[in-house]
Design a protein around this motif. Structure first.
Motif, mmCIF file in Angstrom:
data_model
loop_
_atom_site.group_PDB
_atom_site.id
_atom_site.type_symbol
_atom_site.label_atom_id
_atom_site.label_comp_id
_atom_site.label_asym_id
_atom_site.label_seq_id
_atom_site.Cartn_x
_atom_site.Cartn_y
_atom_site.Cartn_z
ATOM 1 N N LEU A 155 11.912 23.618 -30.156
ATOM 2 C CA LEU A 155 10.906 22.560 -30.026
ATOM 3 C C LEU A 155 9.649 23.145 -29.399
ATOM 4 O O LEU A 155 9.718 23.790 -28.346
ATOM 5 N N VAL A 156 8.506 22.905 -30.055
ATOM 6 C CA VAL A 156 7.213 23.397 -29.577
ATOM 7 C C VAL A 156 6.331 22.216 -29.217
ATOM 8 O O VAL A 156 6.052 21.362 -30.060
ATOM 9 N N ASP A 157 5.880 22.139 -27.976
ATOM 10 C CA ASP A 157 4.934 21.095 -27.569
ATOM 11 C C ASP A 157 4.453 21.407 -26.156
ATOM 12 O O ASP A 157 5.269 21.703 -25.276
ATOM 13 N N GLY A 158 3.168 21.341 -25.940
ATOM 14 C CA GLY A 158 2.613 21.620 -24.624
ATOM 15 C C GLY A 158 2.256 20.384 -23.825
ATOM 16 O O GLY A 158 1.772 20.496 -22.696
ATOM 17 N N ASP A 159 2.488 19.203 -24.394
ATOM 18 C CA ASP A 159 2.089 17.952 -23.738
ATOM 19 C C ASP A 159 3.174 17.415 -22.816
ATOM 20 O O ASP A 159 4.343 17.808 -22.887
ATOM 21 N N GLU A 160 2.758 16.471 -21.979
ATOM 22 C CA GLU A 160 3.685 15.760 -21.109
ATOM 23 C C GLU A 160 3.879 14.330 -21.619
ATOM 24 O O GLU A 160 3.033 13.794 -22.348
ATOM 25 N N VAL A 161 4.990 13.730 -21.249
ATOM 26 C CA VAL A 161 5.303 12.366 -21.685
ATOM 27 C C VAL A 161 4.370 11.371 -20.994
ATOM 28 O O VAL A 161 4.190 11.421 -19.767
ATOM 29 N N GLU A 162 3.766 10.490 -21.783
ATOM 30 C CA GLU A 162 2.925 9.415 -21.251
ATOM 31 C C GLU A 162 3.544 8.082 -21.630
ATOM 32 O O GLU A 162 4.281 7.975 -22.614
ATOM 33 N N ILE A 163 3.233 7.069 -20.876
ATOM 34 C CA ILE A 163 3.829 5.762 -21.132
ATOM 35 C C ILE A 163 3.429 5.212 -22.498
ATOM 36 O O ILE A 163 4.180 4.470 -23.140
ATOM 37 N N SER A 164 2.243 5.623 -22.996
ATOM 38 C CA SER A 164 1.798 5.149 -24.311
ATOM 39 C C SER A 164 2.595 5.788 -25.444
ATOM 40 O O SER A 164 2.507 5.349 -26.589
ATOM 41 N N ASN A 165 3.382 6.814 -25.139
ATOM 42 C CA ASN A 165 4.214 7.474 -26.160
ATOM 43 C C ASN A 165 5.493 6.700 -26.465
ATOM 44 O O ASN A 165 6.083 6.855 -27.534
ATOM 45 N N LEU A 166 5.942 5.891 -25.510
ATOM 46 C CA LEU A 166 7.331 5.439 -25.521
ATOM 47 C C LEU A 166 7.674 4.458 -26.637
ATOM 48 O O LEU A 166 8.846 4.325 -26.991
ATOM 49 N N HIS A 167 6.699 3.786 -27.208
ATOM 50 C CA HIS A 167 7.045 2.799 -28.240
ATOM 51 C C HIS A 167 7.445 3.462 -29.555
ATOM 52 O O HIS A 167 7.983 2.795 -30.438
ATOM 53 N N ARG A 168 7.231 4.769 -29.670
ATOM 54 C CA ARG A 168 7.545 5.444 -30.928
ATOM 55 C C ARG A 168 8.250 6.791 -30.752
ATOM 56 O O ARG A 168 8.906 7.262 -31.670
ATOM 57 N N GLN A 169 8.128 7.409 -29.610
ATOM 58 C CA GLN A 169 8.709 8.736 -29.390
ATOM 59 C C GLN A 169 10.070 8.566 -28.713
ATOM 60 O O GLN A 169 10.199 8.612 -27.495
ATOM 61 N N ILE A 170 11.087 8.371 -29.544
ATOM 62 C CA ILE A 170 12.355 7.791 -29.102
ATOM 63 C C ILE A 170 13.238 8.707 -28.254
ATOM 64 O O ILE A 170 14.237 8.240 -27.702
ATOM 65 N N LEU A 171 12.909 9.976 -28.104
ATOM 66 C CA LEU A 171 13.704 10.843 -27.243
ATOM 67 C C LEU A 171 13.275 10.753 -25.782
ATOM 68 O O LEU A 171 13.982 11.238 -24.902
ATOM 69 N N HIS A 172 12.120 10.144 -25.526
ATOM 70 C CA HIS A 172 11.583 10.063 -24.169
ATOM 71 C C HIS A 172 11.841 8.673 -23.586
ATOM 72 O O HIS A 172 11.908 7.675 -24.306
ATOM 73 N N THR A 173 11.958 8.612 -22.266
ATOM 74 C CA THR A 173 12.196 7.346 -21.571
ATOM 75 C C THR A 173 11.167 7.162 -20.464
ATOM 76 O O THR A 173 10.426 8.098 -20.120
ATOM 77 N N SER A 174 11.153 5.985 -19.889
ATOM 78 C CA SER A 174 10.211 5.699 -18.801
ATOM 79 C C SER A 174 10.413 6.653 -17.633
ATOM 80 O O SER A 174 9.455 7.031 -16.952
#
Length: 477
Positions: free
Chosen positions: A116-135
């Motif tokens: 998995l390649v990604d340099g970003d951090e999880v944001e709350i605006s991601n959660l409605h669609r990025q299903i591997l991440h949680t609050s």
């Protein structure tokens, strides 16, 4: 002479790729042999290990037969397909709306290694669609968050985090050790870079995108043959020789996205991944004659529209373009050129620079606007759907899309009240303070300032600044 030099250069490129592939296969063989040896001796005493060699009876672990059983009894997969999955290495670039569902189903299917390649951090605006991440994961690296979830889903997969963005300098090092690549990014510059490195390293590429209620999916460079070989699958540059104008590119942050729509496209990427692996369309498993048969996997683009009565539509694509910069017979693409920075993907795609078209005196801060006694006419140029979410008291809505590209004349500004005094100011506001500057400039150029009688300006920083400076309760979306 030029033709001979071009042929020689093409052969040199092929030799480099072949040598890299041979090194990867040798490493993979050593890892498999070491793993098999460890499994065979596990649980035996030293005397038992030295006295009697153990022959592994079943190719999968007992738990794996239970885990993948429903999948293996599908006629097109079987035990051989499952073993191909277990031996394969898949790289997902982007752990967002596309990458999350794709990763979940690919890991669940039993792929051997998943990077998995990604340099970003999880944001709350991601959660409605990025299903591997949680609050609870907000603020953590996306790759770490995703792998934490995936390990709980299937611990038999080898997960490899690459917590940085893909760049021309690190692309070869990251992509080289994988058999198949998924492009789950959301910018044109990254899509061209990923396609180019897949051509150079001869990796099949599954690319997808989604915006609002629509999506598209393409399987590229399949079969993954060297540049100049017409039997190879087309690359991203074959399909899109020129990038779209920078100002026309809309991100999901600006245009919006339905989580289920991007989820559909990510799941379809997982389906294509499993198909390519099981059908032996990867160089690691395929028969050389089958790899060269471009007819076995004709290129096409799958279009999805959630609001259509027929949501799926397939568009047949042409084969490789002979003059393609990346995969054509006279390709100008090389690993050396990529790493040296000669290929500026941001410049190639065009950089939509931040809007800065007004002078400081033509702009007003959110806090100063709040304190004005005469607020005149306040024009909100966000789209209606955003205006309906929240709006400032007394503002009128004139969507930017209805006036974009127009030169204002009397007929274009019917939204200005006829009884508005000539000296009454006009203020323009948008979400971030970009579109409002464009509209302000056009109003002034159209003569609606009546010389120096009327002040026309915008609220600097838009409604984001209003939240920061005036009203902390203002909804942030």
């Amino acid at each position: 002479m030029e033709s001979a030099n071009a042929s020689a250069e093409a052969l040199r490129k092929q030799i480099v790729c072949t040598e890299a592939e041979l090194a990867r296969l040798k490493l993979q063989l050593a890892q498999v042999e070491a793993g098999a040896s460890a499994q065979e001796t596990d649980g035996l005493s030293i005397d038992e290990q030295s006295a009697s060699p153990v022959t592994k009876k079943w190719p999968l672990l007992p738990e794996e037969y239970k885990r993948y059983g429903r999948q293996m009894i599908v006629p097109s997969i079987g035990i051989q397909g499952q073993l191909k999955l277990k031996e394969s290495k898949v790289l997902i670039i982007g752990a967002g709306g596309l990458g999350c569902p794709a990763a979940a189903y690919i890991a669940g299917a039993g792929v051997g290694t998943l990077g998995l390649v990604d340099g970003d951090e999880v944001e709350i605006s991601n959660l409605h669609r990025q299903i591997l991440h949680t609050s609870a994961k907000v603020g953590t690296k996306k790759v770490d968050s995703a792998i934490s979830f995936l390990k709980s889903l299937n611990p038999h997969v080898n997960y490899v985090p690459h917590p940085s963005h893909l760049t021309p300098q690190n692309a070869e090092e990251i992509v080289l050790n994988y058999d198949l690549v998924l492009d789950c990014t959301d910018t044109p510059s990254s899509r061209y870079l990923i396609s180019d490195i897949c051509i150079l390293l001869q990796k099949p590429l599954i690319s997808a995108s989604a915006l609002r209620t629509d999506g598209q999916l393409i399987v590229l460079n399949s079969p993954p043959l060297p540049a100049g070989d017409p039997a190879g699958g087309p690359c991203y540059r074959c399909v899109f020789p020129k990038p779209p104008p920078a100002e026309s590119v809309v991100s999901c942050g600006d245009g919006g996205i339905i989580g289920a729509v991007v989820g559909v496209m990510g799941v379809l990427q997982a389906v294509e991944t499993i198909k390519l692996i099981v059908q032996g369309k990867l160089k690691a498993f395929a028969d050389p004659n089958e790899v060269r048969d471009g007819k076995t996997n004709p290129a096409s683009m799958l279009l999805f529209s959630a609001n259509s009565s027929q949501p799926f539509r397939n568009v047949r694509l042409r084969t490789r373009r002979a003059g393609c910069f990346a995969c054509g017979k006279d390709s100008g693409l090389s690993l050396e050129g990529l790493k040296s920075g000669n290929l500026d993907y941001v410049l190639f795609c065009g950089l939509a620079s931040s809007v800065d078209v007004l002078n400081p005196e033509e702009r007003i801060s959110a806090s100063d606007f709040r304190d004005l006694k005469n607020k005149g006419l306040l024009v909100d140029v966000r789209e209606k759907v955003q205006f309906d979410i929240c709006s400032l008291e007394g503002s009128i809505n004139v969507p930017f899309s209805t006036i974009q590209g127009k030169t204002f004349g009397e007929a274009d500004v019917g939204w200005i009240p006829q009884d508005l005094p000539e000296d009454a100011p006009i203020y323009v506001v948008c979400r971030l303070g970009n579109d409002s500057q464009v509209v302000t400039r056009r109003l002034k150029e159209g003569g609606f300032g009546h010389g120096e009688k009327r002040y026309i300006g915008d609220i600097k920083g838009g409604l984001k600044a209003w939240k920061e400076q005036v009203d902390a309760s203002w909804p942030e979306y």
